[in-house]
Every structure is written in C-alpha cells, then in structure tokens.
Design a protein around this motif. Structure first.
Motif, PDB file in Angstrom:
ATOM      1  N   ILE A  11       0.815  -1.207   0.000  1.00 21.65           N
ATOM      2  CA  ILE A  11       0.000   0.000   0.000  1.00 21.65           C
ATOM      3  C   ILE A  11       0.854   1.265   0.000  1.00 21.65           C
ATOM      4  CG2 ILE A  11      -0.270   0.126   2.499  1.00 21.65           C
ATOM      5  CD1 ILE A  11      -3.235   0.939   1.902  1.00 21.65           C
ATOM      6  N   TYR A  12       2.116   1.142   0.422  1.00 23.43           N
ATOM      7  CA  TYR A  12       2.987   2.315   0.500  1.00 23.43           C
ATOM      8  C   TYR A  12       4.019   2.333  -0.604  1.00 23.43           C
ATOM      9  CZ  TYR A  12       1.149   2.839   5.226  1.00 23.43           C
ATOM     10  OH  TYR A  12       0.320   2.994   6.300  1.00 23.43           O
ATOM     11  N   ILE A  13       4.396   3.537  -1.001  1.00 22.31           N
ATOM     12  CA  ILE A  13       5.554   3.756  -1.857  1.00 22.31           C
ATOM     13  C   ILE A  13       6.643   4.275  -0.926  1.00 22.31           C
ATOM     14  CG2 ILE A  13       6.523   5.105  -3.744  1.00 22.31           C
ATOM     15  CD1 ILE A  13       3.645   5.336  -4.857  1.00 22.31           C
ATOM     16  N   ASP A  18      11.055   7.647   4.097  1.00 25.42           N
ATOM     17  CA  ASP A  18       9.686   8.166   4.000  1.00 25.42           C
ATOM     18  C   ASP A  18       8.808   7.182   3.244  1.00 25.42           C
ATOM     19  OD1 ASP A  18      10.454  10.530   5.275  1.00 25.42           O
ATOM     20  OD2 ASP A  18      11.008  11.478   3.371  1.00 25.42           O
ATOM     21  N   LYS A  19       7.523   7.256   3.509  1.00 24.91           N
ATOM     22  CA  LYS A  19       6.576   6.430   2.765  1.00 24.91           C
ATOM     23  C   LYS A  19       5.304   7.231   2.549  1.00 24.91           C
ATOM     24  CE  LYS A  19       4.807   4.144   6.893  1.00 24.91           C
ATOM     25  NZ  LYS A  19       4.688   2.918   7.636  1.00 24.91           N
ATOM     26  N   VAL A  20       4.686   7.001   1.407  1.00 20.00           N
ATOM     27  CA  VAL A  20       3.415   7.638   1.073  1.00 20.00           C
ATOM     28  C   VAL A  20       2.475   6.548   0.569  1.00 20.00           C
ATOM     29  CG1 VAL A  20       4.382   9.913   0.541  1.00 20.00           C
ATOM     30  CG2 VAL A  20       4.214   8.219  -1.253  1.00 20.00           C
ATOM     31  N   VAL A  21       1.196   6.750   0.788  1.00 19.49           N
ATOM     32  CA  VAL A  21       0.198   5.784   0.323  1.00 19.49           C
ATOM     33  C   VAL A  21       0.149   5.841  -1.202  1.00 19.49           C
ATOM     34  CG1 VAL A  21      -2.240   5.169   0.356  1.00 19.49           C
ATOM     35  CG2 VAL A  21      -1.141   5.974   2.439  1.00 19.49           C
ATOM     36  N   ASP A  22       0.207   4.676  -1.828  1.00 20.56           N
ATOM     37  CA  ASP A  22       0.188   4.563  -3.284  1.00 20.56           C
ATOM     38  C   ASP A  22      -1.231   4.858  -3.779  1.00 20.56           C
ATOM     39  OD1 ASP A  22       0.175   3.756  -5.951  1.00 20.56           O
ATOM     40  OD2 ASP A  22       1.435   2.004  -5.575  1.00 20.56           O
ATOM     41  N   PRO A  23      -1.434   5.923  -4.542  1.00 17.07           N
ATOM     42  CA  PRO A  23      -2.779   6.263  -5.009  1.00 17.07           C
ATOM     43  C   PRO A  23      -3.396   5.194  -5.909  1.00 17.07           C
ATOM     44  CG  PRO A  23      -1.143   7.721  -6.011  1.00 17.07           C
ATOM     45  CD  PRO A  23      -0.424   6.883  -5.000  1.00 17.07           C
ATOM     46  N   GLU A  24      -2.577   4.437  -6.630  1.00 19.83           N
ATOM     47  CA  GLU A  24      -3.107   3.361  -7.471  1.00 19.83           C
ATOM     48  C   GLU A  24      -3.725   2.250  -6.622  1.00 19.83           C
ATOM     49  OE1 GLU A  24      -0.483   1.837 -10.500  1.00 19.83           O
ATOM     50  OE2 GLU A  24       0.432   3.813 -10.750  1.00 19.83           O
TER      51      GLU A  24
END
Length: 74
Positions: A11-13, A18-24
């Motif tokens: 679910i994360y990139i 750092d990590k961000v939620v993958d919008p795809e």
C-alpha cells in the motif's frame, strides 16, 4: 523497494525512510469495494481490539480442548 527486501507491491511507496500511500492501490481498493457494495467506514478502537483479541482467545480454548495444554496457565 528492493533496498528494504520488499518482493511485491504494498500500500505504500517507500522513498528512503519516507513512505506515502500509493494512489493506485487506494483506487483499486475503492474499485473493489464498489463492485462488492461495501461502504468504507472508520472502526472504533474497541472493535479493532475485539477483532484481534477474540480469535486469540478462541484459539487458546481450542488448544485446551485438543489437549495440547493441560491448563489455561500453560
């Protein structure tokens, strides 16, 4: 991210630390929810605790019933 030993997609990139939620992934989850007629909702802490804790209690009872442990304190 191969640098952290990840082999698939989550679910994360990850970008360094750092990590961000993958919008795809979020879009795919929304698509699946919609297809199944599921409405996303927030869960209260108590419900999360019960969903995690009760299966462990049930497994403990199963272990006692099957004779893998003699007492609940084992």
């Amino acid at each position: 991210d191969k640098s952290i030993g990840a082999k698939g997609r989550g679910i994360y990139i990850h970008k360094g630390r750092d990590k961000v939620v993958d919008p795809e992934v979020v879009a795919q989850m929304d698509k699946i929810r919609q297809a199944k007629g599921i409405t996303a909702r927030s869960l209260p802490d108590q419900e999360i605790e019960e969903r995690l804790f009760f299966p462990m209690i049930n497994e403990g009872f199963r272990i006692l019933e099957e004779g893998h442990a003699l007492r609940s304190s084992d």
